[in-house]
Write an enzyme that holds these catalytic residues in place. Structure first.
Site, PDB file in Angstrom:
ATOM      1  N   ASP A 285      67.519  27.908 -39.227  1.00 37.59           N
ATOM      2  CA  ASP A 285      67.145  28.908 -38.415  1.00 37.59           C
ATOM      3  C   ASP A 285      67.208  30.213 -39.024  1.00 37.59           C
ATOM      4  OD1 ASP A 285      66.256  30.550 -36.269  1.00 37.59           O
ATOM      5  OD2 ASP A 285      67.202  29.637 -34.612  1.00 37.59           O
TER       6      ASP A 285
HETATM    7  C1  BGC Z   1      65.065  31.679 -33.516  1.00 37.54           C
HETATM    8  C2  BGC Z   1      64.206  30.544 -33.690  1.00 37.54           C
HETATM    9  C3  BGC Z   1      62.790  31.286 -34.336  1.00 37.54           C
HETATM   10  C4  BGC Z   1      63.130  32.120 -35.549  1.00 37.54           C
HETATM   11  C5  BGC Z   1      62.073  32.602 -36.224  1.00 37.54           C
HETATM   12  C6  BGC Z   1      65.313  32.788 -34.457  1.00 37.54           C
HETATM   13  O1  BGC Z   1      65.992  33.714 -34.170  1.00 37.54           O
HETATM   14  O2  BGC Z   1      66.295  31.128 -32.935  1.00 37.54           O
HETATM   15  O3  BGC Z   1      63.693  29.757 -32.663  1.00 37.54           O
HETATM   16  O4  BGC Z   1      61.818  30.040 -34.454  1.00 37.54           O
HETATM   17  O5  BGC Z   1      64.142  33.055 -35.079  1.00 37.54           O
HETATM   18  O6  BGC Z   1      61.560  33.685 -35.454  1.00 37.54           O
END
Ligand code: BGC
Length: 752
Positions: A285
């Site tokens: 993530d």
């Molecule tokens: C979130 C994810 C997301 C990623 C990209 C993160 O902060 O937890 O779910 O896919 O950002 O935007």
């Protein structure tokens, strides 16, 4: 003459090849391994490290530097870089000007639609309609792909028991079975029948795993999950996503039982790769690799990178711990070249399966399809099916447009185009939203609508519009009150400690109830709120979540009886935060409570002796039941269940039985019912839940008609992980078929 006569073997091979490539969402493996093998053999270490990095738009301040980085193979993937022409140019540089011509993965959060915004996933889960959800995700992929996106960071399939957690909005609720069926459908929708279809994108099952168990529902918080709960609950939808062919997984931000999942060998290696045989790519993530240091599991970023790589995390999102440290880690022998090669192969295979090596470009004309009327119509249908009617005293709903002289439309959510789209709708445009106010005006005519906003936004506490709202109610036949949460009160980082209706909305409701006019409350929110008082005070209540672009017309359809509400709750509604966690598949305890044993706190006599209250499992104030059970939802019609039959009341450990029940629509409306099948395994080698959903069907039954619903229940469906192994255990079982987790016809069977 030399004529080609295919031998039987050739024919068989051809057939096998076709059958394989036709499987829904199934990755086309042919060639991917060979290509990846050959490519890796030609790559420099720098090029390999580049493939393992995903960077975001804006990382490179200057466009020339950005283009140069693509030429050098500095990154294998970009996120949040959109637009057919922009992406085509980036792909052209990657393919034509970089040494090896490796195309880019372009990732984006397409969580519940791209431009045509569908209800938040928790709302879609309330539709209990995998086919409709699949089609919604197909539309999301079709729209997103026109912008060069070839990878959606979806589906988000974290089970949670905590409505305080803001990200409850993004998932499918509390139940592993419902969530698994929907996860499967979402992956199928995104990836389509063919991964190389220009309208298909790679799916990404996230956040693997356990993120939804954040302590106190506070986002990013620690999680502790015992292995039986992990395997019997949390991992189920992820396994379904893998089985549907999801090309990628995303590791979560959370630590699980003391280990950050982005560096967890048990989660990323043992379960995902060794047990499930996942061959796709795993991405971190956003910055979850360097965060391993903050979590106290690595001394520095180099150590964090080593731990993540050793766990099998292939690509790092947004940060550069891999880029900065891989060479040193190799020199220090903390990681191996084989690990790097494997990660790169996982990434290259995904690019190959998506057909990007053959054609990385998108057709700039394709974006004309965005917001196609058929997409909007589907969004309206899904929003209708996602809405759950929680109360309808004296048939307050539907309203009959020809019989009313006017309605009062009141509330901060009645005309709030941005809020109705909900969280994670980056690419939805408020100007495309049709609000309830617009739709109601459109349906019954401007003249019949008395609109007062009442409060400017959901948290507003100023009451200066209350008297105008009450006056509007006084001159109308009925009140439609649209309240709930603004979109920003749920989603990532948006957890709440208190899950009441924010601001002065409850007071507005009470003031309107005092007018004595029929009060229809429509709640648009990103989570199940604690609405006990509001439920009592209203005559009818529709729970509409954040319903997306077409929330307005969908609600107007239901309010004015174009269709009956049919959604059912995908999550238990609690009376207050003190009941959390409260999920329907809880355990019985050694001292289950009942009405007989619970004395409400206000009825306890003063100076009562200690033992007078009994010793059973309840809260003095809340009792032992939730506000509303999982699976609950009302209709304009009445459904009666009868004739539950089992093909056999005994099942062998490898066998199955057929379960049938009859459902009669005894009312005046053609309507859908969601028929639910639950079981209870009475005794196990570890204790078993009091109910578990094992099947459901959404069926349409015309008024006055009867339908027979049939389920096949296999002994294998009863298997669970008992701390050592996954198995079905012989013994006695209860079974229910009914309209929700609290009611239903009952039968028993034995597994031998
Ligand atoms: C979130 C994810 C997301 C990623 C990209 C993160 O902060 O937890 O779910 O896919 O950002 O935007």
């Amino acid at each position: 003459m030399n004529t080609f006569k295919p031998s039987l073997v050739v024919l068989f091979l051809l057939f096998a090849l076709l059958a394989n490539s036709c499987k829904t969402g199934a990755p086309v493996n042919d060639g991917a391994d060979t290509m990846a093998e050959k490519m890796v053999a030609r790559m420099t270490l720098d090029e390999k490290i580049g493939q393992m990095s995903q960077l975001f738009d804006g990382y490179f301040g200057d466009y020339e530097q950005f283009k140069q980085a693509i030429r050098e193979g500095r990154f294998g993937s970009l996120l949040n870089y959109l637009g057919a022409d922009k992406v085509n140019e980036a792909q052209r540089i990657a393919v034509e000007e970089s040494r090896l011509g490796i195309p880019l993965l372009i990732g984006r959060d397409v969580i519940h639609g791209y431009r045509t915004i569908f209800p938040i996933p928790l709302g879609m889960a309330a539709s209990w309609n995998p086919e409709a959800v699949k089609a919604a995700f197909r539309i999301a992929a079709a729209e997103a792909s026109t912008q060069g996106i070839n990878w959606a960071f979806a589906p988000m399939i974290d089970i949670t028991w905590d409505p305080r957690w803001g990200r409850i909005a993004e998932g499918c609720g509390e139940d592993p079975y419902l969530a698994s069926t929907l996860a499967y459908a979402m992956v199928e929708g995104l990836q389509g029948d063919s991964l190389t279809d220009p309208a298909s994108v790679a799916a990404c099952a996230k956040h693997y795993a356990g993120y939804g168990f954040a302590e106190a529902g506070r986002d990013y918080n620690t999680t502790y999950i015992a292995e039986p709960v992990l395997r019997n609950v949390v991992l189920k939808p992820f396994k379904a996503a893998k089985d549907a062919g999801a090309l990628t997984f995303m590791s979560g931000f959370n630590e699980l039982n003391g280990i950050p999942v982005s560096a967890d060998q048990f989660i990323l290696k043992q379960i995902l790769r060794d047990e499930w045989g996942f061959e796709g790519l795993v991405i971190s993530d956003w910055a979850s690799v360097p965060q391993i240091v903050d979590q106290g599991y690595a001394v520095d970023e180099k150590d964090a990178a080593a731990k993540a790589i050793n766990a099998g995390l292939d690509m790092e999102m947004a940060t550069t711990t891999y880029f900065d440290n891989i060479k040193t880690l190799l020199d220090e022998k903390k990681i191996t070249m084989e690990q790097i090669d494997n990660a790169v192969k996982n990434i290259l295979r995904v690019k190959y399966k998506l057909g990007l090596f053959e054609n990385p470009y998108v057709d700039p004309e394709a974006e004309k399809k965005i917001l196609d009327p058929s997409f909007l119509e589907h969004a309206r249908m899904v929003a209708r099916q996602s809405t759950v009617m929680l109360k309808n005293d004296s048939n307050t709903l539907p309203l009959f447009a020809d019989k009313i002289s006017s309605v009062a439309v009141i509330g901060p959510l009645a005309d709030s185009p941005r809020d109705q789209m909900g969280t994670w709708s980056f690419d939805g445009l408020p100007e495309n939203s049709v609000t309830p106010l617009e739709a109601i005006r459109d349906m019954i005519g401007d003249r019949k609508v008395n609109y007062v906003q009442g409060l400017k936004y959901s948290r507003d506490r100023t009451k200066d519009q209350f008297s105008a709202a009450m006056a509007a109610a006084d001159r109308s036949d009925a009140i439609l009150l649209f309240i709930g949460e603004e979109w920003i009160l749920s989603g990532e980082g948006q957890s709440r400690g208190n899950i009441d209706l924010p601001g002065a909305q409850s007071e507005l409701l009470t003031a309107l109830a005092a007018t004595g006019k029929p009060l229809v409350v429509i709640i648009m929110a990103g989570r199940p709120l604690a609405i006990g008082d509001e439920l009592k005070e209203s005559d009818a209540l529709l729970y509409a979540w954040h319903g997306g672009t077409m929330a307005g017309p969908a609600l107007a359809d239901l309010i004015f009886g174009k269709e009956s509400p049919s959604g059912k709750l995908p999550v238990t509604f609690v009376k207050g935060e003190g009941q959390i966690p409260f999920y329907y598949y809880r355990k019985n305890t050694g001292r289950p409570a009942s009405d007989r044993t619970w004395t409400p706190i206000d009825e306890i006599p003063v100076e009562n002796p200690q033992s007078s209250l009994g010793y059973e499992s309840f809260h003095l104030d809340y009792g032992y039941t939730p506000l509303l059970p999982f699976g609950y939802g009302l209709s304009y019609t009445t459904f009666t269940y009868s004739d539950l039959t089992l093909s056999d009341d005994e099942m062998s450990i490898t066998g199955s039985i057929t379960v049938k029940a009859t459902v009669t629509n005894g009312g005046e409306w053609d309507a859908d019912e969601i028929v639910q099948l639950y079981i209870r395994d009475r005794v196990g080698s570890i204790t078993r839940p009091i109910k578990e959903l094992k099947g459901y069907r959404r069926i349409t039954i015309p008024k006055g008609e009867t339908a027979e619903v049939e389920f096949t229940l296999a002994a294998a469906d009863l298997a669970f992980f008992n701390g050592r192994e996954t198995l079905t255990e012989p013994g006695e079982f209860d079974l229910w078929v009914g309209p929700n987790s609290d009611e239903g016809l009952h039968a028993e069977f034995i597994v031998r």
